[in-house]
Motif scaffolding. Structure first.
Motif, short mmCIF file in Angstrom:
data_model
loop_
_atom_site.label_atom_id
_atom_site.label_comp_id
_atom_site.label_asym_id
_atom_site.label_seq_id
_atom_site.Cartn_x
_atom_site.Cartn_y
_atom_site.Cartn_z
N TYR A 299 -3.62 0.01 28.18
CA TYR A 299 -4.24 0.26 26.87
C TYR A 299 -3.16 0.28 25.80
N ALA A 300 -3.34 -0.51 24.75
CA ALA A 300 -2.34 -0.64 23.69
C ALA A 300 -2.84 -0.02 22.39
N GLN A 301 -1.92 0.57 21.64
CA GLN A 301 -2.19 1.07 20.30
C GLN A 301 -0.88 0.99 19.51
N VAL A 302 -0.99 0.98 18.18
CA VAL A 302 0.21 0.83 17.36
C VAL A 302 0.24 1.89 16.28
N ARG A 303 1.44 2.15 15.79
CA ARG A 303 1.63 3.04 14.65
C ARG A 303 2.68 2.45 13.73
N GLY A 304 2.68 2.88 12.48
CA GLY A 304 3.67 2.37 11.54
C GLY A 304 3.45 2.93 10.16
N SER A 305 4.46 2.80 9.32
CA SER A 305 4.41 3.30 7.96
C SER A 305 3.27 2.64 7.18
N VAL A 306 2.75 3.33 6.17
CA VAL A 306 1.70 2.76 5.32
C VAL A 306 2.22 1.45 4.73
N PRO A 307 1.56 0.32 5.01
CA PRO A 307 2.14 -1.00 4.68
C PRO A 307 1.95 -1.43 3.23
N ILE A 308 2.44 -0.61 2.30
CA ILE A 308 2.55 -0.98 0.91
C ILE A 308 4.00 -0.72 0.50
N PHE A 309 4.36 -1.04 -0.72
CA PHE A 309 5.74 -0.84 -1.16
C PHE A 309 5.87 0.57 -1.76
#
Length: 528
Positions: A299-309
């Motif tokens: 099972y895969a899931q992702v996370r990351g910073s809010v993708p705006i500048f």
């Protein structure tokens, strides 16, 4: 020279007086430093006169991460210590890099530092011609000036992993869809941290014959590293959640978290997205449960910073760091769309799960802009006569702080289940059955392309989770989503996991969170 039992990879360094002009003639202006070239050769050990060589690592090495130019010098990076931390499936072992060493190919100025480090307990006695009772505690004079000190510190920090058995840069679902053979040419460079260093050696490999490629791969000299967290825990047969398939052998539960190398950085210095759509501190995590019957769940899931500048100034007080959005909505949308189009191409439908506060200054503004760009995304528009439920980009907001500030504390985070239950069921999970693996769970050395894996189900979408830092809040919610996926898999088999199993599951995810907290604080590699 790197040598296996039968073959050797030779590195020869030739100096040149200058760079060639476009017409091939020599060009050597007085202010231009001499340019050097490293020539690589792959040959049999039998063809070499080994009397001209001496061993630099008595205990051997585990492979090379590649070559790197620093100033006028070229260094070969080798792994000198590693430990096995995971077995995803039999024959798929993962090693954690414990320490590396850098050897200069064009001069010996740094050799004393390396050799002294190799024997820190050296003791010299009176009459030996050396300084008496030297315990090796004094660093050599050139230690501080060694150009690879910081690189060595980062690579030996316990957050880099590699495998010589399988492609660690891709999740199980993608690996099996591309074929089970370990092909170094199909690695995902988004997660290949030593791509810059290993690139020249991969190009060298591409010029070899197929037979030579096979021999080089078998020698396991070229190493491809990911950064993040990898760990397996053993599930005793009595605690296995899969009881319908009887086995007296243990199962394994593995977490693989891959940190993207595209936009990594320290906590406050790397935020948001870049113009190519790469988000800061982006991590793809995979939960893998393998049963000795050959059944394997992923099972895969992702996370990351809010993708705006956006940017965040450093501050001494928690939650007091000022957040600033640095581009207009019109200038942001193209990068935002690139980010989610890349995710949709890889994983299918994307469900954004935003955990930021609905009351904290800064987080409110980020959430509003996040929602705005999601609504404007082409993925948020129905195709043809599709109903709104057919949109390929969905967003939900779960105010983690508000939901967990009551007497229930972090236990209340489980309320996120109601918010994502329907979407989680529609995404499903990946399931395969490998019929020819050894049933005793042993880790064999044969390649997995010699066995047959039958794909039963494929995961159809992915959750993209974020808080402000994508650290503790995000990791807890990811733990819950992982548990939901395993519960769904077991329910389809009319089975339930034991409390002992869930304790192990929570523990390994907690370890994943601890490492996730450490990496964004650390210095990152530049052009590696």
């Amino acid at each position: 020279m790197l040598a296996s039992d039968s073959h050797a990879l030779l590195f020869r360094y030739n100096h040149s007086d200058g760079l060639p002009n476009s017409d091939g003639t020599a060009n050597n202006p007085k202010n231009l430093s001499p340019v050097a070239r490293c020539i690589v050769e792959f040959t049999t050990l039998q063809s070499l006169d080994l009397s001209n060589y001496r061993s630099l690592q008595a205990s051997g090495v585990y492979g090379t991460l590649g070559l790197i130019n620093l100033g006028p010098d070229t260094f070969l990076c080798v792994i000198v210590n590693a430990v096995c931390v995971a077995t995803v499936r039999p024959g798929e072992a993962v090693q954690k890099i414990v320490s590396v060493e850098f050897y200069c190919l064009n001069q010996n100025e740094h050799d004393n530092y390396i050799l002294d480090e190799a024997d820190p307990y050296k003791v010299s006695y009176p009459g030996s011609g050396e300084q008496p009772y030297n315990l090796g505690l004094d660093l050599p004079d050139n230690a501080i000036d060694h150009p690879c000190v910081e690189l060595k510190k980062i690579l030996s920090g316990g957050t880099f992993y590699y495998s010589v058995n399988f492609d660690l840069t891709n999740r199980l679902q993608d690996r099996l869809s591309e074929g089970s053979a370990f092909d170094i040419d199909s690695l995902d460079e988004d997660f290949l941290w030593n791509a810059y260093m290993i690139d020249s050696l991969i190009k060298f490999r591409s010029r070899l014959s197929q037979e030579e490629k096979t021999m080089l791969d078998t020698a396991r000299m070229l190493t491809c590293a990911v950064r993040g967290f990898v760990m397996s825990v053993t599930i005793p047969a009595a605690a296995s959640p899969i009881q319908g398939l009887r086995s007296n052998y243990p199962s394994t539960l593995t977490i693989v978290s891959r940190l993207s190398c595209r936009r990594a950085g320290t906590r406050f210095n790397s935020r948001g997205v870049d113009d190519d759509g790469y988000a800061a501190n982006f991590v793809a995590s995979e939960t893998v449960l393998w049963h000795p019957s050959g059944l394997c769940f992923s099972y895969a899931q992702v996370r990351g910073s809010v993708p705006i500048f956006w940017e965040q100034a450093t501050g001494l007080l928690p939650n007091q760091q000022k957040i600033q959005i640095t581009r207009s909505p019109e200038a942001t949308q193209p990068a935002f769309d690139k980010h989610f189009e890349q995710l949709e191409l890889r994983y299918g439908t994307v469900h954004i799960l935003n955990l930021m506060s609905a009351s904290r200054v800064g987080e409110v503004e980020l959430t509003e802009r996040y929602s705005y760009h999601t609504q404007k995304s082409p993925l948020n528009r129905a195709i043809g006569n599709e109903a709104p439920s057919g949109h390929r980009l969905i967003q939900s907001h779960f105010d983690f702080h508000a939901e967990t500030k009551g007497p229930g504390g972090y236990e209340a985070a489980s309320m996120v289940r109601r918010l994502v239950q329907d979407r989680a069921e529609s995404f499903g999970y990946f399931l395969c059955d490998t019929t020819d693996l050894p049933r005793d769970g042993s880790d064999r050395s044969e390649k997995l392309d010699m066995v047959h894996s039958t794909v039963i189900l494929q995961q159809q979408g992915v959750f993209r989770i974020n808080c402000l830092d994508c650290l503790d809040r995000t990791n807890l919610i990811q733990t819950i989503l992982s548990q939901m996926a395993i519960e769904m898999f077991l329910s389809h088999r009319s089975e339930r996991a034991t409390a002992d199993f869930w304790m192990r599951h929570s523990s390994i995810w907690a370890d994943n969170g601890d490492v996730s907290m450490e990496i964004p604080q650390s210095m990152t590699l530049s052009h590696m």
